[in-house]
Scaffold this motif. Structure first.
Motif: not given
Ligand code: NDP
Length: 469
Positions: A425-436
């Motif tokens: 989950a951390w990895f996916d957040m760290m690769r998400t430029g536009r978060s929620t």
């Protein structure tokens, strides 16, 4: 006689081994233990090294046995025992005599003790020592904190007893006051996550694939010849193949699933929260230890909901699990180093990230082949998150699919893999430029008029919520 180069208080598991290590490296040492019988037993069992060991039966005798300016290591349980020993020793010492707390102190306590020592004009060091009993005896990893001049005075002894990686001693000064104990705490946090991820993969093989302990041990042994080569994988192989001498069953099968802890993992998590650093894999590992202790509640949950189905699809091969562990391991180290970086900036310590990776390459519990590459990546760019370093970005690009497949299939099968899932989950957040978090900001503004920034930088810091807000 006052010819000892150094003194040591606390001949328990770690202190006894450190004292033998120091004596073996040629430094005469004086020792004292609260329970005198332990001192006598230690001296009687010291063999050839006894000639370099002066056992003493009072603090006065200990102090008298050491050549001034003295250095005395405390190896007693963290907390009040350290303060008690400092209070008992200080009146017996001169202004240049140094106390070194080598236990697992909370770095806030070390900061306090360092400030007291500085105010009194006396030297004090807080050093983190890793490697367990074996490391203490034959070469631990040592993370020092305190005045650099004090460190330099004892560095010849500490580097002599430390583990060596290609001839380089795994003993480094990390910074002022509690810096060494802070780095040791993060080491332990990473250790928690690394151990938890290995335990999760063990659970996948045991419960999802129906493998017995010996077969699992063979898998770990094989992995220890590859990218995952590390002390923790090595010992996981060893404990998996061991047999209980009482029942003849695999040793793992007779060990209760209630894990102990001494606090360093939760200190790491608490500090990360204070610093606003994200270390979810380490948090998950601490959570898992906490939940492991709640055996009755887990049994009650199983009685109500039934055990999860657990069988995994054949597509989840051992190769996939190895990739999951590779990715998970990179992510938990990346989180640990990111926390160290945040603390360094916040506490004004200038913690030497590449040197920290180097000091962990041998002697400590988290020593692993990957740390060499981590040291190189952090040398190239100490402030860059480890997962962005080209070497690890490439590794993650290929291993993340294995991690994703493992987490997804385990979720379907009801197999808990909290550290792996949190790492992902951390990895996916760290690769998400536009978060929620735009939704969070809108909610906060709606109920609390907290305001927000606009993506176009324009004016209008509140939403048109009207009477609903
Ligand atoms: P042990 O329990 O084996 O030994 C504790 C030692 O401290 C004993 O010598 C004991 O003396 C002495 N002691 C206990 N309470 C007091 C007190 N109030 N005043 C004076 N002496 C006291 O502990 P360890 O050797 O395992 O751990 C020592 C330190 O090292 C701890 O801070 C621990 O967290 C840290 N550490 C431990 C590691 C490990 O793998 N075990 C690894 C790295 C760090 P007595 O004989 O009288 O009881």
């Amino acid at each position: 006689m006052s010819d000892a180069a150094i003194g040591l208080i606390g001949l328990g598991t770690m202190g006894a081994m450190l004292a033998l290590n120091i004596a073996e490296k040629g430094f005469p040492i004086a020792v004292w233990n609260r329970t005198t019988a332990v001192t006598r037993q230690f001296a009687a069992g010291a063999g050839d090294l006894a000639a370099r060991i002066t056992p003493t039966e009072s603090l006065e005798a200990l102090v008298a046995a050491i050549t001034p300016p003295r250095a005395i290591i405390l190896m007693v349980p963290a907390g009040p025992a350290v303060d008690e020993q400092i209070a008992a020793l200080r009146p017996l010492l001169g202004p240049d005599d140094m106390i070194i707390d080598a236990g697992n102190a909370n770095f806030h306590d070390t900061n306090r003790r360092a400030a007291d020592a500085a105010a009194a004009g006396v030297p004090f060091l807080g050093i983190g020592v890793s490697g367990g009993e074996e490391g203490a005896r034959h070469g631990p990893s040592i993370m020092g904190g305190g005045p650099i001049a004090a460190w330099d005075r004892v560095a010849p002894i500490l580097t002599a007893i430390a583990a060596k990686h290609e001839g380089e001693a795994c003993a480094t000064w990390m910074g002022e006051a509690g810096a060494g104990h802070f780095v040791k705490a993060v080491h332990n946090g990473i250790e928690y996550a690394d151990m938890q991820m290995i335990a999760e993969i063990y659970g996948v093989m045991r419960d999802g694939m129906g493998m017995d302990a010996a077969a699992i041990g063979e898998v770990f042994r094989g992995w220890n010849a590859g990218v995952l080569k590390s002390y923790l994988i090595e010992i996981s192989a060893a404990v998996s193949v061991a047999t209980d001498p009482v029942t003849g069953s695999p040793m793992l099968d007779v060990i209760l699933d209630r894990a102990g802890q001494k606090g360093t993992g939760s200190w790491t998590v608490i500090e990360a929260q204070h610093l606003g650093a994200a270390i979810p894999a380490i948090e998950a590992a601490v959570m898992a230890r906490n939940l492991s202790a709640r055996l009755e509640e887990r049994l009650a949950g199983e009685a109500v909901f039934g055990a999860a189905p657990r069988a995994l699809p054949g597509s989840l091969s051992l190769d996939v699990l190895e990739q999951a562990l590779i990715a998970g391991k990179i992510l938990c180290y990346a989180q640990g180093f990111a926390l160290i970086s945040a603390a360094s900036a916040s506490f004004g310590w200038a913690l030497p990230l590449p040197a920290i990776a180097r000091v962990w390459r041998e002697g400590c519990i988290i020593r692993s082949a990957m740390l060499d590459d981590m040291a190189n990546a952090l040398t190239d760019a100490p402030d860059r998150n480890l997962m962005l370093a080209p070497f690890f970005a490439e590794k993650l690009a290929s291993a993340q699919t294995g991690l994703r497949d493992t987490v997804a299939e385990c979720a379907r099968a009801g197999l808990p893999v909290p550290a792996l899932a949190s790492g992902l989950a951390w990895f996916d957040m760290m690769r998400t430029g536009r978060s929620t978090a735009n939704m969070i900001q809108a909610q906060r503004d709606f109920f609390g008029a907290h305001g927000f920034e606009r993506v176009d930088g324009g004016a209008g810091k509140h939403g048109p919520w009207g009477a609903h807000g």
